[in-house]
Design a protein around this motif. Structure first.
Motif, PDB file in Angstrom:
ATOM      1  N   HIS A 466      11.176  70.594  58.429  1.00 25.15           N
ATOM      2  CA  HIS A 466       9.775  70.689  57.999  1.00 25.15           C
ATOM      3  C   HIS A 466       9.537  69.838  56.769  1.00 25.15           C
ATOM      4  N   LYS A 467      10.448  69.926  55.795  1.00 25.25           N
ATOM      5  CA  LYS A 467      10.317  69.148  54.556  1.00 25.25           C
ATOM      6  C   LYS A 467      10.268  67.661  54.829  1.00 25.25           C
ATOM      7  N   GLN A 469       9.460  66.065  57.533  1.00 25.39           N
ATOM      8  CA  GLN A 469       8.223  65.690  58.226  1.00 25.39           C
ATOM      9  C   GLN A 469       7.053  65.640  57.242  1.00 25.39           C
ATOM     10  N   PHE A 470       6.974  66.632  56.376  1.00 25.62           N
ATOM     11  CA  PHE A 470       5.892  66.679  55.391  1.00 25.62           C
ATOM     12  C   PHE A 470       5.947  65.489  54.443  1.00 25.62           C
ATOM     13  N   LYS A 473       4.022  61.917  54.584  1.00 26.44           N
ATOM     14  CA  LYS A 473       2.644  61.642  54.158  1.00 26.44           C
ATOM     15  C   LYS A 473       2.481  61.676  52.638  1.00 26.44           C
ATOM     16  N   THR A 474       3.598  61.738  51.906  1.00 29.99           N
ATOM     17  CA  THR A 474       3.520  61.761  50.450  1.00 29.99           C
ATOM     18  C   THR A 474       3.941  60.426  49.857  1.00 29.99           C
ATOM     19  N   PRO A 497       7.939  70.575  49.469  1.00 28.11           N
ATOM     20  CA  PRO A 497       6.922  70.021  50.368  1.00 28.11           C
ATOM     21  C   PRO A 497       5.581  70.725  50.209  1.00 28.11           C
ATOM     22  N   GLY A 498       4.995  70.595  49.050  1.00 30.76           N
ATOM     23  CA  GLY A 498       3.723  71.233  48.759  1.00 30.76           C
ATOM     24  C   GLY A 498       3.480  71.284  47.269  1.00 30.76           C
TER      25      GLY A 498
END
Length: 594
Positions: A466-467, A469-470, A473-474, A497-498
């Motif tokens: 998940h990390k 993949q996130f 876009k950063t 990731p957030g």
């Protein structure tokens, strides 16, 4: 009430057997060892002391003083790049900060005073360096080896739960440049500063333009004969709009100390601003685009030098490397006594540095502002039940569970581990929620007959997937050289990731389905002898649940969060970028779907 029964047998009892003689959730004695008495270690000591009984705690600290990096870093200009009133624990404000960006000495005084106020020094053994931790197969927990740095003696101490609070920006290192040992002048590292060195009137070489180098240059420039600044790559540098350096007046400090609510509202406004800037790190958002344009114009204005502008303004997105409020740095680069040498240092000689342009630059003093080992590997062996050493497991890539634990290393917890929000927003609030999460685990360990708890490998695998993949876009995923990742094109290992607020909400509850839990004996031994804890307390109301109205705390996650975050008390919040403009959330990358 029945007496607490002690069985008459010489055979050692298991935890499960002992629990059958006591009430539900009996609190067994738990031995905790914490490595490091920096901010995280001190907070753990404070919270354990405040919330727990029947726990022993020892904090081993390699330095002669507490406060970790804020005791170690004393170089000229050293300060925190977070506004000082928000570089405190949420519950422990400091009334008399001197300025928005306080010096490292002042921050050290804050954490040292915090330790004194709550008697935390009682738990700390300074000048004791942990050298290893090895799982004890008979008793569970870890045998921890420690070196007494005053006597050289090696000692051993056992614990049920081991907490690593040694930090990430703590293990400083020399640059890997050939010939460093041949230099005959005065050699300094910003994280190992010698206060006896006088720089006045000397020719100083400064390697690095990260946070430390950015702080050092404008501080020493007015007093030295010359500075040769060696810079190998660009970086984004600009003061943050609305939070430039400001020295608080006597009147401001008086109002903070005497007018109820003034300081609290100031701190909350700053925190809201910090928490409203997460869009900076997301590609394609208004916040990122406008911030980048603003910072580029600000750098051009301050540098006012086409040669430096071309080399120092990055072609990667704002935020790929840690943002640093460069108070006076860009202006200092243009001073008459500052020479900027852009490129790689190929070797160091007796006199100074030879660069890839073929020139040698002699200097009297060489300052290495070259950072730390940020690989996340423990600095000592941590050996789990299966014989694996976490140093080897994390050699190529450190993978943790939510930044606090590692698979197959039970009863081992980590502050600021891999992929926690160390650069996503306010960091001390993230440390607080990590401490609370750890205490929930320790509480469950203490009140149940648990022998081991560790995150499942499958949970970590899913989190890492998940990390990764996130992060696509950063801006952190850009090909910049940053301690957020091991190599420019590698995975982001340092950051969450957030946002920080996102992390706080993610850590509010322990997801036990992500954890591998093993028990001593029957897992329901915690039920004990049939008596409740309430019946053991003669001062408690044995009919506490009989009421004339429903005043229960919320049971759903959503209702709990609304209570905690004071939902409904604010007008609509929106993100704010560094230009001071409000982000309306128009970008589909951040627009929430309710």
């Amino acid at each position: 009430m029945a007496d607490f029964i002690v069985p008459s047998t010489s055979r050692p009892e298991t935890d499960a057997e002992h629990r059958l003689q006591g009430p539900i959730h009996a609190q067994r004695h738990v031995r905790v060892i914490c490595i490091g008495a920096g901010a995280s270690g001190l907070l753990l000591a404070y919270k354990l002391q405040r919330h727990f009984s029947n726990i022993s705690l020892t904090v081993y600290e390699k330095n002669p003083e507490v406060s970790g990096t804020w005791w170690e870093n004393r170089y000229p200009g050293c300060a925190c790049d977070v506004p000082s009133h928000n570089y405190t624990w949420s519950f422990e404000p400091k009334l008399d900060w001197s300025a928005v960006y306080a010096s490292s000495r002042e921050i050290f005084q804050y954490f040292n005073a915090f330790a004194r106020k709550y008697g935390l020094h009682n738990y700390v053994k300074v000048q004791h360096q942990v050298t290893g931790a090895y799982w004890n197969h008979q008793k569970g927990g870890y045998n921890v080896t420690i070196k007494d740095l005053k006597t050289g003696q090696e000692i051993s101490h056992h614990c049920d739960v081991l907490v690593n609070a040694s930090g990430i920006l703590n293990n400083w290192r020399w640059p890997a440049i050939p010939g460093l040992d041949k230099y005959k002048g005065t050699l300094l590292h910003t994280a190992n500063w010698d206060d006896n060195v006088n720089l006045n009137g000397r020719h100083v070489g400064l390697i690095g333009n990260g946070s430390s180098g950015i702080q050092v240059l404008p501080t020493i420039q007015p007093n030295v004969s010359k500075v040769t600044a060696f810079i190998r790559e660009p970086t984004w540098v600009s003061p943050v709009q609305g939070l430039e350096q400001h020295v608080f007046s006597d009147q401001e400090r008086l109002e903070f100390a005497t007018k109820p609510g003034v300081l609290l509202e100031y701190r909350r406004n700053v925190e809201r601003g910090l928490n409203g800037q997460f869009g900076i790190f997301l590609k394609g958002t208004n916040t990122n685009n406008e911030t980048e344009a603003y910072m580029k114009s600000q750098m051009q204005e301050r540098l006012h030098n086409p040669y430096l502008e071309e080399r120092l303004i990055p072609n990667w997105h704002v935020g790929c490397r840690r943002l640093t409020p460069g108070v006076g740095y860009l202006e200092a680069l243009g001073k008459e006594n500052v020479e900027v040498v852009y490129g790689e240092i190929t070797r160091i000689t007796e006199k100074g540095c030879v660069c890839d342009n073929g020139n040698e630059y002699p200097v009297d003093v060489l300052i290495c502002a070259t950072g730390f080992d940020t690989s996340f590997k423990p600095r000592f062996p941590v050996v789990g039940p299966n014989g694996k050493n976490l140093q080897d497991v994390w050699k190529e890539e450190a993978q943790s569970y939510l930044g606090v634990a590692a698979a197959e290393f039970p009863n081992y917890l980590i502050f600021l581990g891999p992929n926690c929000p160390i650069g996503n927003g306010p960091v001390l609030s993230a440390i607080e929620c990590q401490a609370d999460y750890m205490l929930k685990l320790i509480d469950r360990f203490q009140t149940n007959n648990i022998s081991q708890f560790s995150p499942k490998q499958e949970a970590i695998d899913d989190f890492i997937a998940h990390k990764d993949q996130f992060m696509q876009k950063t801006v952190w995923n850009d090909a910049c050289r940053s301690w957020y990742k091991g190599r420019p094109d590698g995975p982001v290992t340092a950051l969450w990731p957030g946002s920080t607020l996102h992390y706080i909400e993610a850590m509010m509850e322990v997801r036990l389905d992500d954890w591998e839990v093993k028990y001593n004996g029957n897992r329901f031994a915690w039920l004990g002898n049939g008596y409740s804890q309430t019946e053991l307390d003669p001062t408690a109301d044995w009919a506490f649940y009989v009421r004339d109205k429903d005043d229960d705390e919320p049971l759903s996650r959503g209702r709990k969060l609304q209570l905690v975050n004071r939902s409904g008390t604010m007008s609509r919040n929106v993100g704010v970028n560094f230009t001071g403009k409000r982000d309306t959330g128009e970008s589909k990358a951040i627009a929430p779907k309710i």
